[in-house]
Design an enzyme around this catalytic site. Sequence first.
Site, mmCIF file in Angstrom:
data_model
loop_
_atom_site.group_PDB
_atom_site.id
_atom_site.type_symbol
_atom_site.label_atom_id
_atom_site.label_comp_id
_atom_site.label_asym_id
_atom_site.label_seq_id
_atom_site.Cartn_x
_atom_site.Cartn_y
_atom_site.Cartn_z
ATOM 1 N N ILE A 130 38.478 34.154 53.473
ATOM 2 C CA ILE A 130 39.758 34.854 53.306
ATOM 3 C C ILE A 130 39.495 36.263 53.843
ATOM 4 O O ILE A 130 38.493 36.881 53.494
ATOM 5 C CB ILE A 130 40.228 34.833 51.829
ATOM 6 C CG1 ILE A 130 41.476 35.692 51.601
ATOM 7 C CG2 ILE A 130 39.145 35.248 50.865
ATOM 8 C CD1 ILE A 130 42.041 35.554 50.167
ATOM 9 N N SER A 131 40.343 36.753 54.723
ATOM 10 C CA SER A 131 40.087 38.034 55.379
ATOM 11 C C SER A 131 40.052 39.178 54.372
ATOM 12 O O SER A 131 40.650 39.099 53.295
ATOM 13 C CB SER A 131 41.172 38.319 56.425
ATOM 14 O OG SER A 131 41.272 37.263 57.349
ATOM 15 N N GLN A 132 39.385 40.256 54.768
ATOM 16 C CA GLN A 132 39.369 41.504 53.990
ATOM 17 C C GLN A 132 40.824 41.977 53.801
ATOM 18 O O GLN A 132 41.628 41.878 54.737
ATOM 19 C CB GLN A 132 38.578 42.510 54.824
ATOM 20 C CG GLN A 132 38.476 43.897 54.281
ATOM 21 C CD GLN A 132 38.001 44.863 55.381
ATOM 22 O OE1 GLN A 132 38.211 44.615 56.568
ATOM 23 N NE2 GLN A 132 37.383 45.938 54.974
ATOM 24 N N ARG A 176 46.058 37.987 44.703
ATOM 25 C CA ARG A 176 44.937 37.563 45.543
ATOM 26 C C ARG A 176 43.893 36.760 44.754
ATOM 27 O O ARG A 176 43.250 35.865 45.302
ATOM 28 C CB ARG A 176 44.311 38.810 46.183
ATOM 29 C CG ARG A 176 43.196 38.537 47.178
ATOM 30 C CD ARG A 176 42.841 39.825 47.906
ATOM 31 N NE ARG A 176 41.566 39.761 48.599
ATOM 32 C CZ ARG A 176 41.413 39.404 49.884
ATOM 33 N NH1 ARG A 176 42.453 39.058 50.604
ATOM 34 N NH2 ARG A 176 40.226 39.392 50.438
#
Length: 215
Positions: A62-64, A36
Amino acid sequence: MIPDWAAERNRMVEKQLRRRGIRDERVLSAMLEIPREQFVPSESRLLAYSDDPIPIGHGQTISQPYMTALMAEALELRGPETVLEVGAGSGYAAAVLGRLAARAIAIEIVPQLAELARANLRRTGRDANVVVVDGDGSLGYPAAAPYDAISVAAGAPELPQALVRQLKDPGRLVIPVGERSDQELLVVTRRGGALDTRVATLCRFVPLRGGEGWK
Ligand code: SAH
């Protein structure tokens, strides 16, 4: 000091995912594998495994990690599927989906972000079965339809009918639907010709733009 990214990933998977109920071992191992930190802007690298969305430019995030995991798990992927992701952003979720399915196609409406996603996927060697296309994914991506699974990373005012049309039988669609700033995460399942919809959780995604998105 350079963080031990593998240790950070491991901690994220245990604390944010497993402890909160993500059970699909394939999803957990995909998220243990995808770096990530390579998908977030360099100035945010130290926050890569934090329990939050992270800005990636152009007003997008960017999503959790938990949300990426929950959406991937809801699709119940087993390996042979073709998946459409709407909203490629950084390319991170596309990389996760590519690890869980035979092929992932990620569509992105902001050209600079499509380019960012491509660069991130290429640099991390995740581009063999993941492609990023430019366009308005609220209308799906008819060129490669129908899909076994569709994941939408932006909140829609209503369920986009184009996406429902491009879903196979059996097939699954996960999408935030509701108000501009808060939504319900819907899991839509098509099976035996019928559609079934359940609410997975409340959520807060950036708005889906385009023809079947917010004007
Ligand atoms: N999945 C991404 C999260 C990106 S946030 C990641 O893992 O990084 C949502 C993304 O949806 C943004 O990049 C935004 O530009 C994009 N988006 C919004 N409306 C869209 C549309 N109609 N078609 C394609 N992408 C869209």
